[in-house]
Structure formats: C-alpha cells, structure tokens
Motif scaffolding. Sequence first.
Motif, PDB file in Angstrom:
ATOM      1  N   HIS A 385     -13.287  -2.559  -4.606  1.00  0.00           N
ATOM      2  CA  HIS A 385     -12.378  -3.590  -4.071  1.00  0.00           C
ATOM      3  C   HIS A 385     -11.138  -2.950  -3.448  1.00  0.00           C
ATOM      4  O   HIS A 385     -10.024  -3.436  -3.630  1.00  0.00           O
ATOM      5  N   TRP A 388      -9.021  -5.260  -1.211  1.00  0.00           N
ATOM      6  CA  TRP A 388      -8.307  -6.282  -1.995  1.00  0.00           C
ATOM      7  C   TRP A 388      -7.046  -5.694  -2.615  1.00  0.00           C
ATOM      8  O   TRP A 388      -5.981  -6.302  -2.571  1.00  0.00           O
ATOM      9  N   ASP A 496     -10.579  -6.874   8.056  1.00  0.00           N
ATOM     10  CA  ASP A 496     -10.077  -7.658   6.923  1.00  0.00           C
ATOM     11  C   ASP A 496      -8.902  -8.534   7.349  1.00  0.00           C
ATOM     12  O   ASP A 496      -8.764  -9.678   6.891  1.00  0.00           O
TER      13      ASP A 496
END
Length: 842
Positions: A385, A388, A496
């Motif tokens: 991740h 994130w 993203d």
Amino acid sequence: MVDSVVTFALENLSRLLVSEVTLLASVEDQIKSLRDELSFMDIFIKSSKGKREDPLVREVVNQIIDVAYQAEDVVDTYVVNVNKQRSRNMFGKCFYSKHHVMMLHEVNDQINTIKKRINEIYQNKSKYDIQQGDFESTIENKEFAKDSSLLARRRDVEEDEVVGLVHDSDEVISRLDERVDSSRRVVCIIGMGGLGKTTLARKIYNSNKVKCMFPCRVWGFVSNYYRAQELLMSLLKLLGLSAEECKDLSDQEKMKEKVKECMSGKKYLVVLDDIWKTQVWDELQKAFPDDNNGSRILITTRVEDISHYTRASFTYRLPFLEESQSWELFCNKVFCKEKCPHELESFGMEMTKACKGLPLAIVVLAGMVAKKEKSQREWHKIKDHVSWYLAQEDYRIVTDILKLSYDDLPQILKPCFLYLGVYPEDYEISVRILCRLWIAEGFIQAKEVGTSYSPEAEDIADMYLDRLVERSLVQVASRRSDGGVKTCRVHDLLRDLCILESRENKFMEVCTELDINKHNSRRVSLQYRGKFWPIKDNQSHAHARSLLRFGERAYWNDKSQGWKRIRNSFKLARVLDMNDVLLYLSPSSELKTLIHLRYLKMTIRDSEIMNNTLDFICNFWNLETLHLMFEEYCSITLPSKIWKLKSLRHIHLKYYVKKWTWGASMSKMKIGEAKVENLQTLGDISLDVRTTSFLNKGMFPNLTKLTLCRMEGRQEEEEELLGKVLQCLNKLRTLKLIGISEILLDPNVFPSSLTKITIKHFSKLDPRIIKTLGQLPYLQILKLCEGKIHGYVNCEAGDFLKLQVLHVTDVSMVDADSWKIEEGTMPHIRHRLIRIIPDETC
C-alpha cells in the motif's frame, strides 16, 4: 476539474438543442431555461476556486455538480425515450401514446425539481453568507502562502547527495563551461515534479568547479505563484545589499536596474528554480546583463515550452532513477548507508519499485519506513500500500508537489489528463485511440472545430497530448515513424492523482473489485481478472456515460449477463470500450436505444454475430468511431444503412488471424445515396467491385486513411480496381495495401496528397513500382513488409525527394545488393531500415 462538470453539462444541453431539435420540440423552452440557470451556477463555480477548502463552499460546489449531472441525465434520457416512441409503427405509437404523454409530464416535473433545487442552493449561499465576489481577492495570497509552505516542506526531504546525479551534474556543468560562445546563455533542466531538478541544480550550484567558474552566483526560487518584487529582493540580498540599501527599492524597474548594476562586469551564474510561465522570463531577463564574459542562467522547470521560449542553448531532461539507484537511495535514508538486513531486502525492493524511479517519493517513503519497526510484518504492510501511505496527511508532500502540475493546467486540459486514470498501472496507451476517446467524451469542443479553416478534432487532440507531454505529466513510450507520439504512459503516482481527483468529482471510477454497484461516477473503468460482468441487474449505473474494460481475455456468452446489462446500466453511454471481451451472442433489440454512443470497440466470434451486430450499430446515429475485431475469419459485409451515420469518422475492421489478407466487403450502393462527409478512416476493406463503386463515385470525399485488402478469387483485376479507387481520393494521406501486389506503374494514378504508403504481405511485386512511388511529390514514409520483390530495384537521383522514413523488412529479393540507391536519392531521409532476405527464385 470541478469547473468542467457544469461547463460540459451546459455544452451538452446546447448541442442537443441544436442537433436534436425535432426530438426536443415539446420541452425546448424548459431546457433553455434550465441551461440559463446552469450558466449562473457555472459563474459561481469558476469564481469560487480560491475558497474550496471552506467546508460550506465545498458543499455548495458538490450540490451544483449533482444538479448539473441530473440535468444532463434528464435531457439525455428524454431524447432516448422520444426516439424510441418515434421508431415505433403506427400501432405501437397508439398503444404507447398514454405513456408518451406521461413521459412529457414527468420530464417537466423533473426539470422543475432541478430548478427548485438550484433556487435552494442560491438561498443557502445567501443564508451562510457565501459571496463569490469575496473569493478572487484571496486566491493569490492563499496560493502563495501554500506554495511557500510547500517549499519549506520540500527542503526537509531534499537530499544533499542523491544517488544517480553524478553523471547528470557533470553533463550540465560541462555545458555551463562551454567557451565556444561567451555571450550570456541559458541552460534548462526539465523533468516531472519530484524528479530532483532542484536537488540537481543545488548540487551544481554548490560544486567547487562551478564556484571557480562563476565568482558571482545567485539563486532565485520562482514557483508557480511567484512575485517579481519578492524574487528580485531575494537576489539583491544574495548580491550583498544590506537591508538599509534595499529599503528604498520599492519600484520593480528600479530593483531590476539595481540587480543589473550589482552583476555588471562579473561572470555570474543565476539559478531560476521552478519556472512555470514564460512571462517570468519576460519580466526578469533584462535584470541580467550580457557582458560577453561567459555568464550563464540555469533554469529548472516542468514545462518544456520554457526551454524553447528562453532559447536555451542546452536542455537536460532529467531521467527517472534506475532500480539499483532507487534501492541505493532508499537504503541510504533508512539505514544511514549501512546494508539492509537480508530478510527485509525483498520487501524493501518491492517498495522502491512502486515509486517508479521518482526520487521524492523514495525519500519520503524511506523517511516514513525509517520511523517504523524494522520487521517483516511491518514492512509487508507498507509494501502492498505504498501509494496509500504516501497520500496520508503526514507524507502528502509527494501528492501536493505532483498536484501543482495538475492545478496549473488550463481548464481544457484537466479532463484530458484525469482521463488517463482509466488505464491500468504501467499500461502503454495508444495515442490514436486515446485522442478518439477524448473526442467521444466531449473534451474536444465543437466550437473549436467549427469552420473549414479550423484544425480537425484529431489534430486538436494531438496538440492537447503534446501539451501534457511538454508539462512532464505524460511520458512518451514510443514514437511513430513520422516523429509523432505513438504510445505513452503516465507515472503511477500521477495516475493515483488522476483517480483521487476524479473520484471527488464523480468524473471517473476505477473498479478493481467484483462489485461495482457502489460507485456513482460518469465513467467506469473495469480493471480486474475474472468474469466480464459482475454487476447486478439494476439501474445503478443509469447515469454512467462510459464503460472501459481492461484485463485478461473474457468470454461473453450468457444472455443474462450480456447486452441486457448494457441497456439497463449504460443506456446513456457515449463510450463502450470492451477490450479483450469475446462476444459469443448477438445483441438484443433493446440495444437500439444506445443512440448517444460515440465510440464502440468490441471483438466478435463469427459471421452471424458480426452481421447482426452491424445491423444494430446502424441505429447509433451519433457514432464517431467503430472498432470491430474478429476472432477468426468470417465473411463480413458492411450494410448500406451504416452510411446514414453522418457523424461517423473512423471505421476499423481487424482480424486477429496473423497474416490474414482479406477484408470486409460492402453492400450494394443504393441510387441517390448521400455522401459520408465526415468519414476519415476506412479499413480493412476488400478491394473488389463494390468497394471500387463506392469510392469511385465520391462517397467519402474527406477520406484521409484507407486500408485495402486483397479480394477473394482472381488477382488480375486488382491493378485496374486500385487505379479507379485512387483516382477519386484527392485528400488521402495514408494508404495501406495488404496482400495486394498488382499496382499500376503510372504515378499520376496516386493522389498527390499521399504522405505514407505501406505495402504488406505481397507476392512478386514488380520492382518498377518502387520507381513509381519515388515520383510521388509529398511521400514521406514508405514501408514494405513481408513480401517478395521480383527483380532489381534502382533508385536514382531525384527519386523520393520528400521521403524521411524507409522501412524494407522481411522482403525477399535476389540478394542483399538487389536494392541500389544512387547519390541524390532520398535527400531528406532520416531513418532507413532495410532487411532483405536473399532468395534466388526472385
């Protein structure tokens, strides 16, 4: 991007009022009134830009977005329903007449509800004292403060010795030290945000070699929200002026003169870090004297146009870090140049790979990891991740720095950039397809294409892509033989950003899980492995305008999960791009309602399904691009009704079968058939009597690209048929011949407008044809692939006067010396690839 939502809705309503005037006659006044209301909403949206961090303003903006989408849905749905009623026979119209009247009342009620909602939004603005006039004066101050804060945070993560910059700094320093020209010169460092341009410039600025070269050195940080007077003041302080001396310099022109006075006679290096706009150079360049002593100005920028505008003598495009360099940088930060424990290496390497060579991301990630427990359990959590973690509040500097490039985009480019998020990670994007998708989505506005002197929509789309490349937001993956961009990529962290911004505005949603019902965006990108159609049979996506599918090959053979789902969930679709979905079933009658469709791409199993699908496609009167692929050979006939689609611009018919040389045929042309004015691309079509009849009678007067395939049966007619076809296409620029060997030797048969010719899968090509092609006045690209030339080719001086690219690959000839090129042939050639296979039978 928020600004574009309402603007698109307004333009869609205006376009429908013109193009569907007969369908909208009953509700024309209501739609015009609704359009006018949204115009005022649009003004508020644009003027609120500087205050959208305020929760109240953000809520009002979100409500306006919802209203704009709702208005678009109501009108588009009404057009579909009225069209359905008009297409019924007399009995059907009578039977559904009551339903039609009820529909009119329902549309009126829906429009009134929307207008009532708009009034409530206005009331809430007044109630909470949200005044649009207050915004504009605060934008610059807020953005400048935000920019200054970002600069301070960026310095916290800059590295003194970033790996991989030794070669880069040596290269730039050598250009600064060039003594061929002693006049003042500009050197540019260009690259994506976070790539290390400032770090490289500091390394150069502080190097002992540069200190010796330039006794006078000054550094100016510009930024996107620069203020000339503050920058000039910082330069004066670096030049040694005291606060007392600077106090009286309040006028910008006096400050420039003072800078010039302080630097006059000195060999200097000025670094202008992070320039965004050309006006900065216009305002500052006169402050730097040119004393013909080898002074230099070093500029860092994300925008390639800055390099051209400043007439830089050298431009260095900073590359991404290689994997080994990324790993070294990560370890330097996490372990203070000590070795990484063996059990953590694989996790750490996966983390750095996720940063795709972007130094800023690696440094920020490493700083975060350094604070964590150095265990497999902790690193495993981060590994999966990375994006994130980098987007969290404590580490958002990466996202914020990248977002500066997005925020600086002109409004017309923002949706084009966000659209790149529909593609999966590391996807190599076909520029030609991307541009046609942009057009279908409405990002290239009709007003820009209006007059006969305006560029085509495709040319404008190409220009938009070039501007994204120039701003370091898109990476060129490969180029066409004419130098244009063929494929491109977007960095994962920028992707993203596209997804994050799109989700907030309901612009687009990427679905990587099985259930996509919870999403509520205008565009849906399916990116997962497994069955093609996982959504439930409901109306949850009735608002969606686009469906794009990516992933492994899927088979569509279940009627309950087929066309019916398209009808129910994407009935207002403008784009259906079903990559690698193989269709085993024909469309159902309900598919006729997809009248808003502009772009359709699919793969079909056999002839029956193909011909049924083509019949249904003839109902999509807004269709612009049709891209059909065939799994196996099937006999295809384009129905005559397809030429009634007046918006049609591109037809692509492709077989998956390798080296297949046959194409689709055409139905008989009816007497009095109207011309298809907008068609530009046609392929792959069989070179037969019917095709010749269509083209010979000027059915496609604006055709620019044509692919012709060999006809089944006798080949001796090809030469005559090809001659008849080519004589009528005076705007043709690109010609591709597949499996065709019989070509006329008269150069006057070919359109003089031709710039590119490809001949593929040919047998016993007459070598004199090469001489014929050499006489074409504007031919720039010639490709001969996978065939046999029967004899010797001699190119003489004066042949191929405009040719730039020659590819002769996998072509059989007598021997490697069978192709003679005399001096004076191809004077402008810049790329030549000749791969001949010796064959004595030639």
